[in-house]
Design a protein around this motif. Sequence first.
Motif, PDB file in Angstrom:
ATOM      1  N   THR A   1       2.560 -12.174   2.352  1.00 49.63           N
ATOM      2  CA  THR A   1       1.875 -11.122   1.594  1.00 49.63           C
ATOM      3  C   THR A   1       0.950 -10.317   2.500  1.00 49.63           C
ATOM      4  OG1 THR A   1       1.976 -12.424  -0.457  1.00 49.63           O
ATOM      5  CG2 THR A   1       0.340 -10.655  -0.349  1.00 49.63           C
TER       6      THR A   1
ATOM      7  N   THR B   1       3.105  -8.164   4.742  1.00 50.26           N
ATOM      8  CA  THR B   1       3.686  -7.061   3.974  1.00 50.26           C
ATOM      9  C   THR B   1       2.662  -5.947   3.766  1.00 50.26           C
ATOM     10  OG1 THR B   1       5.156  -8.606   2.809  1.00 50.26           O
ATOM     11  CG2 THR B   1       4.828  -6.438   1.821  1.00 50.26           C
ATOM     12  N   HIS B   2       1.424  -6.341   3.486  1.00 50.51           N
ATOM     13  CA  HIS B   2       0.360  -5.349   3.304  1.00 50.51           C
ATOM     14  C   HIS B   2       0.137  -4.542   4.587  1.00 50.51           C
ATOM     15  CE1 HIS B   2      -3.242  -3.475   1.779  1.00 50.51           C
ATOM     16  NE2 HIS B   2      -3.966  -3.985   2.747  1.00 50.51           N
TER      17      HIS B   2
ATOM     18  N   LEU C   1       2.351 -14.635  -5.982  1.00 52.25           N
ATOM     19  CA  LEU C   1       2.385 -13.444  -5.133  1.00 52.25           C
ATOM     20  C   LEU C   1       3.786 -13.084  -4.656  1.00 52.25           C
ATOM     21  CD1 LEU C   1      -0.724 -14.187  -2.840  1.00 52.25           C
ATOM     22  CD2 LEU C   1      -0.622 -12.668  -4.830  1.00 52.25           C
TER      23      LEU C   1
ATOM     24  N   TYR D   1       5.373  -9.497  -4.673  1.00 48.94           N
ATOM     25  CA  TYR D   1       4.804  -8.445  -3.819  1.00 48.94           C
ATOM     26  C   TYR D   1       5.652  -8.205  -2.568  1.00 48.94           C
ATOM     27  CZ  TYR D   1       1.397  -5.643  -1.284  1.00 48.94           C
ATOM     28  OH  TYR D   1       0.783  -4.642  -0.579  1.00 48.94           O
TER      29      TYR D   1
ATOM     30  N   GLN E   1       7.988  -4.975  -2.175  1.00 47.00           N
ATOM     31  CA  GLN E   1       7.364  -4.025  -1.267  1.00 47.00           C
ATOM     32  C   GLN E   1       8.158  -3.826   0.029  1.00 47.00           C
ATOM     33  OE1 GLN E   1       4.782  -2.034  -1.604  1.00 47.00           O
ATOM     34  NE2 GLN E   1       4.038  -2.733  -3.591  1.00 47.00           N
TER      35      GLN E   1
ATOM     36  N   SER F   1       6.349   0.029  -6.781  1.00 42.49           N
ATOM     37  CA  SER F   1       5.128  -0.491  -6.181  1.00 42.49           C
ATOM     38  C   SER F   1       4.196  -1.027  -7.260  1.00 42.49           C
ATOM     39  CB  SER F   1       4.423   0.607  -5.378  1.00 42.49           C
ATOM     40  OG  SER F   1       3.266   0.099  -4.755  1.00 42.49           O
TER      41      SER F   1
ATOM     42  N   SER G   1       5.486  -4.363  -8.768  1.00 40.91           N
ATOM     43  CA  SER G   1       5.192  -5.552  -7.964  1.00 40.91           C
ATOM     44  C   SER G   1       3.787  -6.078  -8.242  1.00 40.91           C
ATOM     45  CB  SER G   1       5.351  -5.233  -6.472  1.00 40.91           C
ATOM     46  OG  SER G   1       4.348  -4.335  -6.022  1.00 40.91           O
ATOM     47  N   LEU G   2       2.818  -5.169  -8.423  1.00 38.26           N
ATOM     48  CA  LEU G   2       1.442  -5.581  -8.691  1.00 38.26           C
ATOM     49  C   LEU G   2       1.287  -6.144 -10.100  1.00 38.26           C
ATOM     50  CD1 LEU G   2      -0.453  -2.577  -7.036  1.00 38.26           C
ATOM     51  CD2 LEU G   2      -0.007  -4.834  -6.060  1.00 38.26           C
TER      52      LEU G   2
ATOM     53  N   CYS H   1       2.913  -9.593 -10.339  1.00 29.70           N
ATOM     54  CA  CYS H   1       2.049 -10.620  -9.738  1.00 29.70           C
ATOM     55  C   CYS H   1       0.911 -10.997 -10.686  1.00 29.70           C
ATOM     56  CB  CYS H   1       1.471 -10.121  -8.412  1.00 29.70           C
ATOM     57  SG  CYS H   1       2.660 -10.039  -7.049  1.00 29.70           S
TER      58      CYS H   1
END
Length: 225
Positions: free
Chosen positions: A59, A62-63, A126, A129, A133, A155, A158-159, A162
């Motif tokens: 995660t 990915t961010h 998570l 995400y 993403q 996008s 995904s949030l 989660c």
Amino acid sequence: MSYISRRIKKLFKKETYRHFFETLRYSLYVITHPADGFWDLIHAKRGSYAAANFMVILTLLTHIWKLRYTSFLFNNRNWEKVNIFMEMATILLPLAIFCICNWGVTTLFDGKGRLGQIYMGTAYALTPYPLIQIPIIFLSNFVTIEEGTFYTVFSNISLIWCACLIFMAMMMIHQYGFAKTLLFTVFTLFGMLVFIFIMLLFFSMISQGVAYFVSLAREIMFRLN
């Protein structure tokens, strides 16, 4: 045989890697069958801390990848000014504070989950995400601004996914009903605000104390000279 040598020896066993990949693959079941998935994750021991840690690290990566490789059409952040450690902290600190506050609040009201179980459930939640993403980061470089709605929608999905999974994880881990889980989710968020306020106040007092003693030492040195 010492504890460290036993741990090192365990790392080279095939069973260790087989168990890791099995528990990691189980995250795909969890996100599609959250009720049964999170229950078995904790009570049937279908999860592992290794897989949970891997999901948190993925995660974080990915961010960072999102900030670096998303098309400029959908990313207004200047990569040259991005502080990687600060970006990681924006995920790790809320995750840690959420787990601590949720454990602290629910422990007072018959919550069944332990701190490690709350962390594991949150880490598995998570999964959507990076799963969503990573592909849209790649696709963002091949779509036009008119087609950017699909990027924004996925996008956000995904949030939201989660967030829903974290809610389900807390419900299954603490064995609460829907209303009670919703109530203690609000309490947890409020507890996070209180926790952050206390920590900011604490560090502010520490910094002021340090500044006082530094200025006092400088004054003493000045007078001695």
